[in-house]
Enzyme design. Sequence first.
Site, PDB file in Angstrom:
ATOM      1  N   LYS A  86     -31.795  19.584  53.688  1.00 52.56           N
ATOM      2  CA  LYS A  86     -31.181  18.257  53.747  1.00 52.56           C
ATOM      3  C   LYS A  86     -30.100  18.159  54.817  1.00 52.56           C
ATOM      4  O   LYS A  86     -29.725  17.059  55.225  1.00 52.56           O
ATOM      5  CB  LYS A  86     -30.605  17.858  52.392  1.00 52.56           C
ATOM      6  CG  LYS A  86     -29.393  18.646  51.944  1.00 52.56           C
ATOM      7  CD  LYS A  86     -28.898  18.179  50.578  1.00 52.56           C
ATOM      8  CE  LYS A  86     -27.695  18.966  50.097  1.00 52.56           C
ATOM      9  NZ  LYS A  86     -26.539  18.892  50.988  1.00 52.56           N
ATOM     10  N   ASP A  87     -29.582  19.303  55.288  1.00 50.58           N
ATOM     11  CA  ASP A  87     -28.545  19.292  56.316  1.00 50.58           C
ATOM     12  C   ASP A  87     -29.108  19.170  57.724  1.00 50.58           C
ATOM     13  O   ASP A  87     -28.350  18.963  58.680  1.00 50.58           O
ATOM     14  CB  ASP A  87     -27.696  20.575  56.236  1.00 50.58           C
ATOM     15  CG  ASP A  87     -26.849  20.644  54.975  1.00 50.58           C
ATOM     16  OD1 ASP A  87     -26.523  19.579  54.432  1.00 50.58           O
ATOM     17  OD2 ASP A  87     -26.518  21.764  54.546  1.00 50.58           O
ATOM     18  N   ARG A 131     -24.864   7.862  50.581  1.00 53.08           N
ATOM     19  CA  ARG A 131     -26.074   7.563  49.811  1.00 53.08           C
ATOM     20  C   ARG A 131     -25.779   7.546  48.312  1.00 53.08           C
ATOM     21  O   ARG A 131     -26.166   6.603  47.595  1.00 53.08           O
ATOM     22  CB  ARG A 131     -27.168   8.602  50.113  1.00 53.08           C
ATOM     23  CG  ARG A 131     -28.397   8.486  49.212  1.00 53.08           C
ATOM     24  CD  ARG A 131     -29.355   9.652  49.425  1.00 53.08           C
ATOM     25  NE  ARG A 131     -28.749  10.933  49.122  1.00 53.08           N
ATOM     26  CZ  ARG A 131     -28.633  11.455  47.896  1.00 53.08           C
ATOM     27  NH1 ARG A 131     -29.062  10.764  46.840  1.00 53.08           N
ATOM     28  NH2 ARG A 131     -28.087  12.643  47.712  1.00 53.08           N
ATOM     29  N   ARG A 132     -25.104   8.582  47.833  1.00 51.55           N
ATOM     30  CA  ARG A 132     -24.803   8.648  46.398  1.00 51.55           C
ATOM     31  C   ARG A 132     -23.903   7.497  45.971  1.00 51.55           C
ATOM     32  O   ARG A 132     -24.097   6.916  44.894  1.00 51.55           O
ATOM     33  CB  ARG A 132     -24.174  10.002  46.070  1.00 51.55           C
ATOM     34  CG  ARG A 132     -25.168  11.152  46.157  1.00 51.55           C
ATOM     35  CD  ARG A 132     -24.489  12.503  46.119  1.00 51.55           C
ATOM     36  NE  ARG A 132     -25.465  13.594  46.056  1.00 51.55           N
ATOM     37  CZ  ARG A 132     -25.237  14.835  46.439  1.00 51.55           C
ATOM     38  NH1 ARG A 132     -24.038  15.172  46.919  1.00 51.55           N
ATOM     39  NH2 ARG A 132     -26.177  15.754  46.345  1.00 51.55           N
ATOM     40  N   ARG A 149     -14.884  16.989  49.031  1.00 52.75           N
ATOM     41  CA  ARG A 149     -15.292  18.016  49.989  1.00 52.75           C
ATOM     42  C   ARG A 149     -14.982  19.384  49.399  1.00 52.75           C
ATOM     43  O   ARG A 149     -14.382  19.504  48.339  1.00 52.75           O
ATOM     44  CB  ARG A 149     -14.530  17.851  51.317  1.00 52.75           C
ATOM     45  CG  ARG A 149     -14.790  16.558  52.073  1.00 52.75           C
ATOM     46  CD  ARG A 149     -16.186  16.479  52.662  1.00 52.75           C
ATOM     47  NE  ARG A 149     -16.553  17.696  53.353  1.00 52.75           N
ATOM     48  CZ  ARG A 149     -16.130  18.054  54.573  1.00 52.75           C
ATOM     49  NH1 ARG A 149     -15.283  17.266  55.220  1.00 52.75           N
ATOM     50  NH2 ARG A 149     -16.524  19.169  55.134  1.00 52.75           N
ATOM     51  N   ARG A 155     -15.342  21.961  44.406  1.00 57.28           N
ATOM     52  CA  ARG A 155     -15.715  20.616  43.970  1.00 57.28           C
ATOM     53  C   ARG A 155     -15.763  20.513  42.448  1.00 57.28           C
ATOM     54  O   ARG A 155     -15.370  19.500  41.874  1.00 57.28           O
ATOM     55  CB  ARG A 155     -17.065  20.220  44.577  1.00 57.28           C
ATOM     56  CG  ARG A 155     -16.935  19.743  46.022  1.00 57.28           C
ATOM     57  CD  ARG A 155     -18.247  19.259  46.550  1.00 57.28           C
ATOM     58  NE  ARG A 155     -18.980  20.316  47.225  1.00 57.28           N
ATOM     59  CZ  ARG A 155     -20.249  20.233  47.606  1.00 57.28           C
ATOM     60  NH1 ARG A 155     -20.940  19.139  47.341  1.00 57.28           N
ATOM     61  NH2 ARG A 155     -20.833  21.231  48.217  1.00 57.28           N
ATOM     62  N   CYS A 240     -28.817   5.758  62.841  1.00 62.48           N
ATOM     63  CA  CYS A 240     -28.750   5.015  61.584  1.00 62.48           C
ATOM     64  C   CYS A 240     -27.660   5.586  60.701  1.00 62.48           C
ATOM     65  O   CYS A 240     -27.675   6.767  60.361  1.00 62.48           O
ATOM     66  CB  CYS A 240     -30.096   5.080  60.860  1.00 62.48           C
ATOM     67  SG  CYS A 240     -30.092   4.238  59.263  1.00 62.48           S
TER      68      CYS A 240
END
Length: 295
Positions: A86-87, A131-132, A149, A155, A240
Amino acid sequence: MHGDGPLRLATRGSAQARTQAMAVAEALTDAHPGLPVELVFVETLGDRTQTDEVPLHTIGGLGVFVKEVQLAVLRGDADLAVHSAKDLPSAMTDGLHLAAFCKRRDSRDALVGSTLAGLPIGATVATGSVRRRAQLAVARPDLRFIELRGNIHTRLGKVPPGGAIVMAVAALEVLGLTDRIDDYLPPDRFVPSPGQGAVAVECRADDDSTIEIVGSIDDPTTRRSVEVERAFLAELGSGCSLPVGAHAQGGRLTAFLGGADLPRHVLRTIDLPAEHDLALTRAAELARTMHSRLA
């Protein structure tokens, strides 16, 4: 090109990245008994900028956790780069080849601290992901959001009073911390990031011997799904900045695209053709259609 020395795997030094790289190393030695493998630790821009005051999207977004790891391979300091898929930016890096996608873990997001239904009106949710935030704002417009972060353990220590944090289930699986999860978010509404839950392995595009070695740990089902998700992301373009989710599973693609003026968004699920190239084309077409609806 890989010679007689150990196969060198470049990775970030975080606990999650280190554990993922060790799993890749173990898979390689299982597939090639006697193959020597060593880890090369690399610090990235994302690692160096870990305060809540600096949102990820302001320091480069996608790519901030991978560029220096990729450079280690391109310079010849390592033979492989191991990433959370995903990164990875949707555009391939010149000179590199995606040699393997390891079998995908749970791709869902989860809440730690409370269930979604259990969050009181106006509760605070910590997440650094646009997104979240967008997806939660659609489901619960009353929620307020703050940055989050740091590494996984950091976290987990930042759950707001009376609120929650959002985590990738796969990240907690890697570190054996799924007991901290209070609510698994369904991926048909809370669509994961493209590639979430999968580990990608890159090597130099001209390193045929390493490509052959690493190909032995490639999971075809994961590759097909992630490539479809990345085709959706690639069609939107690197410029985007909208909230994007894409999740391919069981011959279907579910995608989320948030508008600049939330809660405006588009959420779609389509059936994918069995032929892979056609599936990639359909994913790109869906991205164009969804983006045009938000224009």
